[in-house]
Design an enzyme around this catalytic site. Structure first.
Site, PDB file in Angstrom:
ATOM      1  N   LYS A 151       6.974  -0.358  -5.957  1.00  0.00           N
ATOM      2  CA  LYS A 151       7.319   0.950  -4.975  1.00  0.00           C
ATOM      3  C   LYS A 151       8.323   0.777  -4.645  1.00  0.00           C
ATOM      4  CE  LYS A 151       6.137   2.899  -1.958  1.00  0.00           C
ATOM      5  NZ  LYS A 151       4.578   3.903  -1.566  1.00  0.00           N
TER       6      LYS A 151
ATOM      7  N   GLY B  94       4.904  -8.607 -12.590  1.00  0.00           N
ATOM      8  CA  GLY B  94       4.227  -7.190 -13.482  1.00  0.00           C
ATOM      9  C   GLY B  94       4.261  -6.404 -11.874  1.00  0.00           C
TER      10      GLY B  94
ATOM     11  N   GLN C  25       7.223 -11.791  -7.755  1.00  0.00           N
ATOM     12  CA  GLN C  25       6.591 -12.596  -7.147  1.00  0.00           C
ATOM     13  C   GLN C  25       6.777 -12.621  -6.269  1.00  0.00           C
ATOM     14  OE1 GLN C  25       8.521 -14.554  -9.728  1.00  0.00           O
ATOM     15  NE2 GLN C  25       6.877 -13.990 -11.565  1.00  0.00           N
TER      16      GLN C  25
ATOM     17  N   ALA D 237      -1.154  -6.915 -12.321  1.00  0.00           N
ATOM     18  CA  ALA D 237      -0.655  -5.953 -13.183  1.00  0.00           C
ATOM     19  C   ALA D 237      -0.831  -6.680 -14.037  1.00  0.00           C
ATOM     20  CB  ALA D 237       0.452  -5.640 -12.362  1.00  0.00           C
TER      21      ALA D 237
END
Length: 403
Positions: free
Chosen positions: A17, A39, A211, A285
């Site tokens: 985001k 993810g 990560q 995710a």
């Protein structure tokens, strides 16, 4: 201008985001490490929700390049699915460029990953990332460039299949036709790494970390780490060029989570953990697994800042802690009879008891107590929090200080 954004915890800090928000100010977003084990969930104001595993995160409607560089492992099936999903969900597809030197994850990498995890109990995503990176280092990996010559490709695929049978007892019959069909679907996006380097040299670039620093192969909680350098240090090798970075941004959230095994000093359990997990929607995710949860650990945050060199901080998910009366924050580790406020090695966290201070909670992020929470963190880690995320959508980020 060239900046890198990395996570300062064990991943899941909300980097996707944050990267998507900042990408509106850049020409290129570059993934430099990792694979489909990452993810990044992105929610746009238009009601569109996308989970990227390989494609870089981006601001919807912004004309820019999404670059997958040589340091990334490409799962062909995952990448094809992601591109198709984007085509179906958004009106304008950014330009995609994929390095021809990127290595490919193959089916037996995933089988070996699962076998290794059964023995080591690392808790990997079983996406084949570690074995694929190992093959790269062992000089038997398959690169996208190898697909340019189908005869040589078939020979290499047979050789690596034989290697996996002899070394690991993995006897898989590869569907060569299907693998080549997948490659053909992304062929138009593949460019030389030299073209990517030239693009990086001449433009404004945002490098997207995957990560988190605490999962970095060298500086993370080894052996409970990922298979590559996901720290800021991974940019250089991940693009094959000595990039001069102008700014380092670190993302962390107001509490901690972790997927997989490994030490977690501030981990909580039972009803308290269930409450935090549900409020924060803390489910992977990539795997869908419930994440381990715990309170913010400033010792680890200070460590991650030091080894990554980040100069500005972005806080996410402060809103998740709203309406909690007292917020625990770890400010020290008790080791025997001593209390430490710093660590010189990540290995020190394996057998410690967290020492907490309890800060007054807040109703909303406009409350004075939330400002005090931010100031407490800044004073402890000696780096300023410049941006705060106040919701899941891309534009729900505000700048709280100019300098």
């Amino acid at each position: 201008m060239k900046i890198v954004i990395v996570g300062l915890q064990w991943g899941d800090e909300g980097k996707g985001k944050v990267v998507a928000y900042f990408s509106q100010f850049f020409d290129n977003v570059v993934r430099f490490s990792g694979g489909s084990n990452a993810g990044h969930t992105i929610e746009y104001n238009e009601g569109i929700k996308i989970v990227n595993h390989l494609l870089p995160s981006f601001y919807n409607g912004k004309q820019l390049n999404l670059i997958i560089s040589n340091g990334v492992l490409v799962d062909l099936e995952t990448l094809v699915e992601e591109i198709e999903e984007l085509k179906n969900k958004i009106d304008y597809l950014p330009e995609i460029k994929i390095s021809n030197l990127a290595h490919v994850v193959l089916p037996f990498h995933k089988v070996l990953d699962e076998k290794i995890d059964e023995e080591t109990h690392i808790g990997t995503t079983k996406r084949g990332i570690g074995p694929a990176y190992a093959d790269k280092i062992n000089r038997i990996g398959i690169r996208l460039k190898d697909f340019e010559n189908k005869d040589n490709l078939m020979k290499k695929l047979r050789n690596i299949s034989e290697f996996y049978y002899k070394m690991y007892g993995i006897n898989l019959t590869l569907n060569y036709k299907y693998i080549i069909e997948l490659y053909e679907k992304i062929k138009r996006y593949i460019v030389s790494q030299m073209e990517i380097i030239e693009e990086i040299k001449e433009s404004n670039v945002l490098f997207e970390g995957t990560q988190g620093v605490l999962l970095d192969l060298d500086m993370g909680t080894y052996p409970y780490v990922t298979g590559t350098n996901c720290n800021t240090t991974g940019v250089q090798s991940g693009v094959g060029y000595p990039v001069k970075i102008d700014k380092y941004l670190g993302v962390f959230k107001a509490y901690l989570t972790r997927v997989g095994n490994g030490p977690f000093p501030t981990e909580i359990y039972g009803e308290e953990a269930a409450m935090l997990r549900e409020k924060g929607k803390e489910f992977g995710a990539t795997t869908g697994r419930p994440r381990r949860v715990g309170w913010l650990d400033l010792i680890l945050l200070k460590y991650a800042i030091k080894v990554s060199g980040v100069e500005e901080l972005v806080l996410t998910k402060g809103d998740i802690l709203s309406k909690i009366t007292k917020i625990p924050v770890c400010i020290g580790y008790k080791i025997g009879s001593k209390v430490k406020e710093n660590i010189t090695s990540i290995d020190e966290i394996k057998e410690v008891t967290p020492v907490y201070t309890y800060l007054d909670g807040w109703e909303t992020l406009n409350d004075l107590n939330f400002k005090r929470f931010l100031e407490f963190i800044e004073n402890f880690v000696d780096v300023k929090i410049k941006y705060v995320s106040y919701g899941p959508k891309v534009d729900q980020i505000k700048q709280i200080r100019q300098n």
